[in-house]
Scaffold this active site. Structure first.
Site, PDB file in Angstrom:
ATOM      1  CB  THR A  49      -1.773  -6.618  -6.122  1.00 24.89           C
ATOM      2  OG1 THR A  49      -2.150  -5.255  -6.361  1.00 24.89           O
ATOM      3  CG2 THR A  49      -0.529  -6.943  -6.921  1.00 24.89           C
ATOM      4  CE1 TYR A  51     -10.395  -6.248   0.476  1.00 24.51           C
ATOM      5  CE2 TYR A  51      -9.411  -4.066   0.537  1.00 24.51           C
ATOM      6  CZ  TYR A  51      -9.986  -5.134   1.196  1.00 24.51           C
ATOM      7  OH  TYR A  51     -10.147  -5.093   2.553  1.00 24.51           O
ATOM      8  CG  LEU A 137      -6.682   2.070 -11.684  1.00 20.04           C
ATOM      9  CD1 LEU A 137      -6.225   0.748 -12.269  1.00 20.04           C
ATOM     10  CD2 LEU A 137      -7.173   2.991 -12.788  1.00 20.04           C
ATOM     11  CE1 TYR A 232      -7.486   5.763   2.717  1.00 24.47           C
ATOM     12  CE2 TYR A 232      -9.810   6.336   2.626  1.00 24.47           C
ATOM     13  CZ  TYR A 232      -8.727   5.649   2.116  1.00 24.47           C
ATOM     14  OH  TYR A 232      -8.886   4.859   0.999  1.00 24.47           O
TER      15      TYR A 232
END
Length: 392
Positions: A49, A51, A137, A232
């Site tokens: 899925t 990138y 991942l 983030y």
């Protein structure tokens, strides 16, 4: 008939015909662009899925590469559809094989030694060596070799952080406070989302002698604007991304035949980003502004541009930290200044005016094969789909 069933920030169903058409559309986009003189034997970790899928498509259909993909997806079972990644991978292999391109897939836990050895055996048997490893991942947890499970968290570090967020279902803005992570939670997040497993992959592949004398490896990251930094860049996930960056430097220094890069990508609707507070609201504003300026890209456009204009050119186009920066259009001052202006005045009354919520939802549904133009969702469809290389 298969219909979308939304729970939280995921869709628990996926549509095989929609996923197939989504993959076909991405391939069609790539085939309209100039070919890329890039890698020829590619391993993509996290290939089903977002990138990772875009990287596999760009590798195959722009570079003409043989690809091995590692996925962790579920086939259909009983009343349950397969995962979107399963259907995407089945479609990718179908289209690749139709054009004479080698494409095989291993479905299993990429963190495990067993999957690493399975991949190595496949490379040795079919390809000899690889010249590109894409590490894409995005897992919420990791089972360590001793059986313990560590999980990542989406928290701040240091102080709690309060800012605006969006309830996408109710289309409303409210404040959210994100609590700080403990030292243990930070360490676990680094174990799951940092560079440890990336390094383990390179070490295993190198020890087996399956890395080309000029191997490139790329892992994906995100930086984003200052308003998301507490959540983030400076949060628990940011600590993992910092470790990822340090790992790139370690790999390049340790292995003479390996050049490791971090690619800092644009914020997009993915299963990972949908789970992060504050970020979906920022993305919905970003989409509106970038679409108005004609610079909006999805995963496939982003990865193609990174491959074609940054990575596979001589020399590669890097920032001062040695990173690939396909997020450059997102981070243009005029884009970020406009978002900052809107953010300051955003409320429930003007949300629909400034935020591309419809665009966000379209991307969300399309991740699972729904709302794809040209697909007849009233037609009967079998949820049972085979991935060719897994059914051999």
């Amino acid at each position: 008939m298969i219909e979308p069933k939304i729970r939280g920030f995921i869709c628990t169903t996926a549509h095989p015909a929609g996923c197939r058409e989504n993959v076909r559309n991405q391939i069609a986009y790539i085939k309209k662009q100039p070919a890329t003189k890039g890698a020829k034997k590619v391993l993509v970790i996290g290939a089903s899925t977002g990138y990772g899928l875009a990287s596999r498509i760009a590798s195959a259909f722009s570079c003409g590469a043989a690809t091995i993909g590692v996925i962790f997806d579920k086939p259909a079972s009983g009343n349950r559809t397969a995962s979107a990644g399963w259907y995407n991978t089945a479609a990718f292999e179908e289209f690749a094989h139709a054009e004479g391109l080698y494409a095989k897939t291993i479905n299993g836990d990429a963190f495990s030694d067993a999957v690493k050895q399975e991949v190595i055996q496949m490379i040795q048997k079919d390809l000899g060596k690889i010249d590109l490893l894409v590490y894409s991942l995005a897992a919420p947890r990791r089972t360590m070799e001793d059986g313990t499970v560590v999980s990542s968290v989406l928290k701040t570090t240091g102080e709690p952080y309060t800012n605006k967020t969006i309830d996408l279902k109710n289309r409303s803005v409210s404040d959210v406070t994100i609590s700080p992570a403990t030292e243990e939670e930070i360490a676990d997040t680094v174990k799951v989302m940092g560079g440890e497993d990336w390094q383990a992959w390179i070490a295993a592949l190198d020890a087996a002698g399956v890395l080309d004398e000029h191997t490139v490896t790329v892992a994906y990251s995100y930086i984003g604007p200052s308003l998301t930094h507490p959540m983030y860049l400076n949060g628990s996930i940011g600590m993992a991304k910092k470790h990822l960056y340090e790992t790139a430097q370690t790999l390049t220094a340790r292995y003479p035949n390996v050049q490791a890069y971090i690619s800092v990508n644009k914020a997009l609707v993915t299963q990972s980003s949908a789970a992060i507070p504050i970020v979906p609201l920022y993305i919905s504003l970003l989409y509106r502004v970038m679409k108005q300026k004609g610079t909006h890209e999805g995963c496939i456009e982003q990865i193609y541009r990174m491959y074609h204009t940054m990575l596979f050119v001589d020399p590669p186009i890097l920032d001062t930290d040695g990173c690939l920066r396909p997020d450059d259009w997102e981070m243009r001052p005029e884009i970020q200044e406009e978002i900052s202006r809107i953010w300051a005045i955003l409320n429930n009354e003007n949300l629909e005016q400034y935020a591309d919520i419809d665009g966000y939802w379209e991307d969300f549904y399309q991740m699972f094969g729904f709302h794809i133009p040209g697909v007849d969702y009233q037609a009967d469809v079998s949820a049972e789909v085979q991935i060719p290389s897994l059914s051999e």
